[in-house]
Design a protein around this motif. Sequence first.
Motif, PDB file in Angstrom:
ATOM      1  N   THR A   1     -14.378  -8.278  -2.448  1.00 54.84           N
ATOM      2  CA  THR A   1     -13.936  -7.745  -3.397  1.00 54.84           C
ATOM      3  C   THR A   1     -12.696  -8.172  -3.622  1.00 54.84           C
ATOM      4  N   SER A   2     -11.968  -7.829  -5.031  1.00 51.71           N
ATOM      5  CA  SER A   2     -10.773  -8.276  -5.280  1.00 51.71           C
ATOM      6  C   SER A   2      -9.474  -7.527  -4.482  1.00 51.71           C
ATOM      7  N   LEU A   3      -9.924  -6.743  -3.646  1.00 49.31           N
ATOM      8  CA  LEU A   3      -9.019  -5.765  -2.691  1.00 49.31           C
ATOM      9  C   LEU A   3      -8.876  -6.667  -1.580  1.00 49.31           C
ATOM     10  N   GLN A   4      -9.867  -7.568  -1.239  1.00 54.24           N
ATOM     11  CA  GLN A   4      -9.771  -8.081   0.228  1.00 54.24           C
ATOM     12  C   GLN A   4      -8.339  -9.162   0.296  1.00 54.24           C
ATOM     13  N   ASN A   5      -7.687  -9.032   1.387  1.00 49.77           N
ATOM     14  CA  ASN A   5      -6.623  -9.747   1.698  1.00 49.77           C
ATOM     15  C   ASN A   5      -5.388  -9.651   1.034  1.00 49.77           C
ATOM     16  N   THR A   6      -5.384  -8.371   0.221  1.00 51.97           N
ATOM     17  CA  THR A   6      -3.997  -8.154  -0.577  1.00 51.97           C
ATOM     18  C   THR A   6      -3.223  -7.237  -0.164  1.00 51.97           C
ATOM     19  N   PHE A   7      -2.154  -6.892  -0.564  1.00 54.06           N
ATOM     20  CA  PHE A   7      -1.259  -5.655   0.055  1.00 54.06           C
ATOM     21  C   PHE A   7      -1.848  -4.544  -0.334  1.00 54.06           C
ATOM     22  N   TRP A   8      -2.674  -4.266  -1.293  1.00 57.14           N
ATOM     23  CA  TRP A   8      -2.959  -3.114  -1.869  1.00 57.14           C
ATOM     24  C   TRP A   8      -4.391  -2.486  -1.027  1.00 57.14           C
ATOM     25  N   ILE A   9      -4.857  -3.217  -0.404  1.00 52.28           N
ATOM     26  CA  ILE A   9      -5.807  -2.700   0.656  1.00 52.28           C
ATOM     27  C   ILE A   9      -5.249  -2.197   1.825  1.00 52.28           C
ATOM     28  N   LEU A  10      -3.989  -2.786   2.143  1.00 53.53           N
ATOM     29  CA  LEU A  10      -3.213  -2.009   3.226  1.00 53.53           C
ATOM     30  C   LEU A  10      -2.401  -0.807   2.817  1.00 53.53           C
ATOM     31  N   ILE A  11      -2.133  -0.962   1.691  1.00 52.01           N
ATOM     32  CA  ILE A  11      -1.290   0.234   1.110  1.00 52.01           C
ATOM     33  C   ILE A  11      -2.402   1.447   0.897  1.00 52.01           C
ATOM     34  N   VAL A  12      -3.433   1.330   0.367  1.00 51.47           N
ATOM     35  CA  VAL A  12      -4.707   2.189   0.231  1.00 51.47           C
ATOM     36  C   VAL A  12      -5.151   2.520   1.520  1.00 51.47           C
ATOM     37  N   ALA A  13      -5.172   1.915   2.589  1.00 49.01           N
ATOM     38  CA  ALA A  13      -5.549   2.536   3.861  1.00 49.01           C
ATOM     39  C   ALA A  13      -4.423   3.152   4.561  1.00 49.01           C
TER      40      ALA A  13
ATOM     41  N   ALA B   1       5.257  -0.733   3.451  1.00 49.96           N
ATOM     42  CA  ALA B   1       5.842   0.501   3.700  1.00 49.96           C
ATOM     43  C   ALA B   1       6.411   1.238   2.618  1.00 49.96           C
ATOM     44  N   VAL B   2       7.167   0.642   1.638  1.00 47.88           N
ATOM     45  CA  VAL B   2       7.880   1.061   0.639  1.00 47.88           C
ATOM     46  C   VAL B   2       6.792   1.500  -0.610  1.00 47.88           C
ATOM     47  N   MET B   3       5.864   0.696  -0.726  1.00 52.96           N
ATOM     48  CA  MET B   3       4.640   1.062  -1.587  1.00 52.96           C
ATOM     49  C   MET B   3       3.825   2.053  -1.124  1.00 52.96           C
ATOM     50  N   THR B   4       3.695   1.918  -0.013  1.00 52.02           N
ATOM     51  CA  THR B   4       2.752   3.090   0.682  1.00 52.02           C
ATOM     52  C   THR B   4       3.378   4.479   0.588  1.00 52.02           C
ATOM     53  N   ALA B   5       4.815   4.461   0.798  1.00 53.32           N
ATOM     54  CA  ALA B   5       5.582   5.673   0.447  1.00 53.32           C
ATOM     55  C   ALA B   5       5.574   6.277  -0.828  1.00 53.32           C
ATOM     56  N   ILE B   6       5.747   5.281  -1.782  1.00 55.01           N
ATOM     57  CA  ILE B   6       5.882   5.531  -3.012  1.00 55.01           C
ATOM     58  C   ILE B   6       4.323   6.147  -3.648  1.00 55.01           C
ATOM     59  N   VAL B   7       3.333   5.360  -3.504  1.00 58.53           N
ATOM     60  CA  VAL B   7       2.087   5.836  -3.894  1.00 58.53           C
ATOM     61  C   VAL B   7       1.367   6.912  -3.160  1.00 58.53           C
ATOM     62  N   GLY B   8       2.013   7.234  -1.907  1.00 63.96           N
ATOM     63  CA  GLY B   8       1.409   8.233  -1.161  1.00 63.96           C
ATOM     64  C   GLY B   8       2.109   9.554  -1.544  1.00 63.96           C
ATOM     65  N   CYS B   9       3.468   9.446  -1.820  1.00 63.44           N
ATOM     66  CA  CYS B   9       4.038  10.720  -2.497  1.00 63.44           C
ATOM     67  C   CYS B   9       3.286  10.992  -3.708  1.00 63.44           C
ATOM     68  N   LEU B  10       3.105   9.855  -4.789  1.00 64.81           N
ATOM     69  CA  LEU B  10       2.429  10.296  -6.074  1.00 64.81           C
ATOM     70  C   LEU B  10       1.215  10.897  -5.556  1.00 64.81           C
ATOM     71  N   PHE B  11       0.339  10.569  -4.622  1.00 65.23           N
ATOM     72  CA  PHE B  11      -0.867  10.914  -4.778  1.00 65.23           C
ATOM     73  C   PHE B  11      -0.886  12.208  -3.976  1.00 65.23           C
ATOM     74  N   ALA B  12      -0.122  12.408  -2.972  1.00 61.50           N
ATOM     75  CA  ALA B  12       0.122  13.724  -2.364  1.00 61.50           C
ATOM     76  C   ALA B  12       0.606  14.809  -3.257  1.00 61.50           C
TER      77      ALA B  12
END
Length: 958
Positions: free
Chosen positions: A427-439, A370-381
């Motif tokens: 891929t290297s994204l599979q089963n990582t936190f980053w695929i959840l964050i990006v989604a 949730a925190v990383m989604t919020a940080i990355v999402g803020c930067l991207f938006a």
Amino acid sequence: MSITAVKNRSRMPKNEAPPARKSRHRQPELWTLLTVVSAAFLLFLFVPLALVIWNSFNTGTGQITLSNYAAVLHRPDFIQSVINSLIVSALGAGIAVGIAFLLAYTVNATNVPRALKRIIKLFTQLPMLLPTITYGFAIIYSFGKHGLITRIFGFQLFNIYGFNGLLIGYVVYTLPTCFLLIHNSFQFVDKKFIIVSHIMGDRPLKTFLNTVVRPLVGTMCVAFIQSFFLAFTDYGIPTSVGGEYDVLAMTLYNQMLGSIPNFHRGAVIAVFMLIPSIISIILMTILERYSIRYAKISQVDLPRGVRRDFFCGAASILSLGAVLSLFLVIIIIPFVSEWPFNPAPTLRHITALFTDPSLNMVYTNSLYVAVMTAIVGCLFAYATGLVTSRSRLPRGVRRVVDSISAIVNTVPGMVLGIAFLLTFSGTSLQNTFWILIVANVVHYFATPYQMIKDSLTKMNASWETTARLMGDSWFKTILRVITPNAWPTILQVFGYYFVNAMVTISAVVFLTGARTQVVTTEISALQHIAKFDSVFALSLLILVTNLLVKGGIALATRNRRAVKAKKRAKSNIPVNPAQVADTRTTVRRDSRVTAGKQLEASGSRNFPLPTTGNRKARNILTGVFAAVLTSFLILFGTGALSSASATRGQVVIYTNADDEAVVAFQNALDKRGMKGQYIVQNFGTSELGGKILAEGKALEADVITMSSYYIDSAQHRNSMFLPLTDIKSRLLGDSGIAQAPKYRRPATAQEGALLINKPALKAAGVPAPKSLKDLADPKYEGLIAVPDMEGSSTGWLMVQAIVDAYGLDGEGKQVMTGIARNAGPHMEQSGSGPLKAVRSGEVAIGFGLRHQAVADKAQGLPIDYVDPVEGNYSLTESVAVLDKGESTNPKAQKVAAILIDEGRQEILSTYPTPLYEGEHKAKNASVRSKFFPQPLTVDLLQKHQDFSSACKRAAGRK
């Protein structure tokens, strides 16, 4: 009466600078941002969606045809599910818009007490802080036959399954979205025209229609469209209370993750779910042209209206009370021993949240995502908002970005999750936190982008030019001038992303792995094994977390100048009206949908440069906030790296087994010195089956325990399992499974039985059934719950018994048709569904897994079981080792051998069917244990599923 208003044409705001020629070399930073944004959308949106569309035409043999579309369209239940979805979603959206308008009108256009207005604004948003999968359980435990509200009234108010339950769930789910849209638009309705209308002698109805309804028609239409779309694509609510009222989201779920997953036909349904997205974009574009905005907003006191205030206040309290009553059980049930049998208070369920290491890990994972989604999402938006609002890039380029935002806003989360599953497996994204964050960032991008764009657009367009003339770089201007003024909006965006990342399930249920489980996917897994007390406890934890975050952000974004102005007004100190007007902020309260284009601000107001005091306060707040976040991320990141290092080489075990079997597996492994060398991750049968078939050899697991026919299907499709080499136990010759293939060995045998709620049976005044044939007797109509084998393999146990005893035609068809008719809305889509209905007292009799009823009876619950005369048929769950070539874990074969050779002894105490030589029946074993005479293959499953579907149609089910 006329209103000074202008239509909102598609033109640039007055304070936005026109595009300049040769701007490419003048704004290299913005062109760079545009390139990054475009690449992200291409990789994480368009490519996955294109793959879904391609799969809808692919037959699995490499041929591109329309056969998948033909197969889906020829299914009689598909068209009906589309019609059902359209009806219930439209009606739910209409009711939600009506209630939201009432609440927003009470807050903005009446003189009810301010405290009531604050309560309405706060509590209307409460449902947004919970996952929708919880809504269905809340409806059952509130308005079911033994629900909390039912007990208060002394009788059941209405039938909660099917249309009624879906309608309630959809209204509650979409109400916050509608309220936020309409409430925000109310901020830009000039209330002086209400005064003018009164002075001119207009009738109250005419005043209401012309000065309130007319300016908000566009927004209410948008709220209806967005609410409809949210309901149309949700599957969390239908999972629990959909009953026999089939909707498209559940049809998609069953195709993708049912007892026989079919990704190609599932892709067809996903494409059909995208059609409303296209219609929504077109309608939104049309409605934008008819939005009304006033040239100037006047701050005036509303005329007195005692009857108006009383009616609106009372109606708002009743409406809000009805909505919030649904969530009382979430606060109460985690603190009682066993609802509804033992309501004694206890802290056992809450204590388990903080003492169970696996739940602690899941909660920590959720916070991190949730925190990383919020940080990355803020930067991207923020970056995207700068491209479209603070640049001189070609207008066409900016419109393309706006169009992408509209597309993202209408892509169902489930479709996005499936698209990511198909695209990034292996891929290297599979089963990582980053695929959840990006989604999450992509899924919820539209609203944050519009919030930030709205804020940036209303800032003075000449700030960058002025700063450049003074010698400042573009980056320095963004950091020192633009960002401080946008900080309140950025915090709101942070909160929006955080909350939605905590409650989402549709986009991530397909993407989590052993080390990346989050709370919502854990809730989904728990409901499959009927641990509903833990479901409510985790839901309460999500609610408290989101409330704390929302409260902190609300405190951080308070407009101190507005507060001071109000205090001066109370103390009769003169206040400069212009100063009060300047306190209006462009921050938009978060919603689940894009609202910015419909929420036009009055005129073109330039932002004042931040004062020294405000800048210092914001810098201090920013520093503290950044320090806390940095500490959290460093600590978690360090822990994650240490964990990854420590667990490198661990055997990852994926399982759909119940807790009893998992505990037996762990005990056997620990006794052999394997503690710390393995990690077990539990999934629902459907979710794990879908991952196995979709990911193949790219699956994260080294060892799986799963329904045997699923393993056989995956081996046939993907050739993904190795022959088992270390297992010494030999199968019984008369076990019915002596010819098990070399790549799997059965670990448990799940037997079916009749489940009985003794108090409910006594209240119904009917005898306990002795056979499955008895369940077809009309006297049991409305009293039984059975699993539907289209959605659950547990239903296959019942069908096996009926077919073996009575045949596929004649008597067998009559028995199955009668059962389907008597079950009605309780033809459950999950194997735990009947047990849930029996436990909660919704029905008196169910068909489910025998060992679960045995455990309930042993715990002292008023649950009993009956072994049907047709026999207790079994489905085995087997152990298999993944073939990963050179990457195959060398410990996997040893782990598989320990699970069978040494885990079976403890497993027999729960699953008492002997499978191996030297095993004997336990005292609680069934007396009619049977195996189906034919091998349990996927082809046989399809044959029995067709039989079940034909009987359901004969019973009159839609």
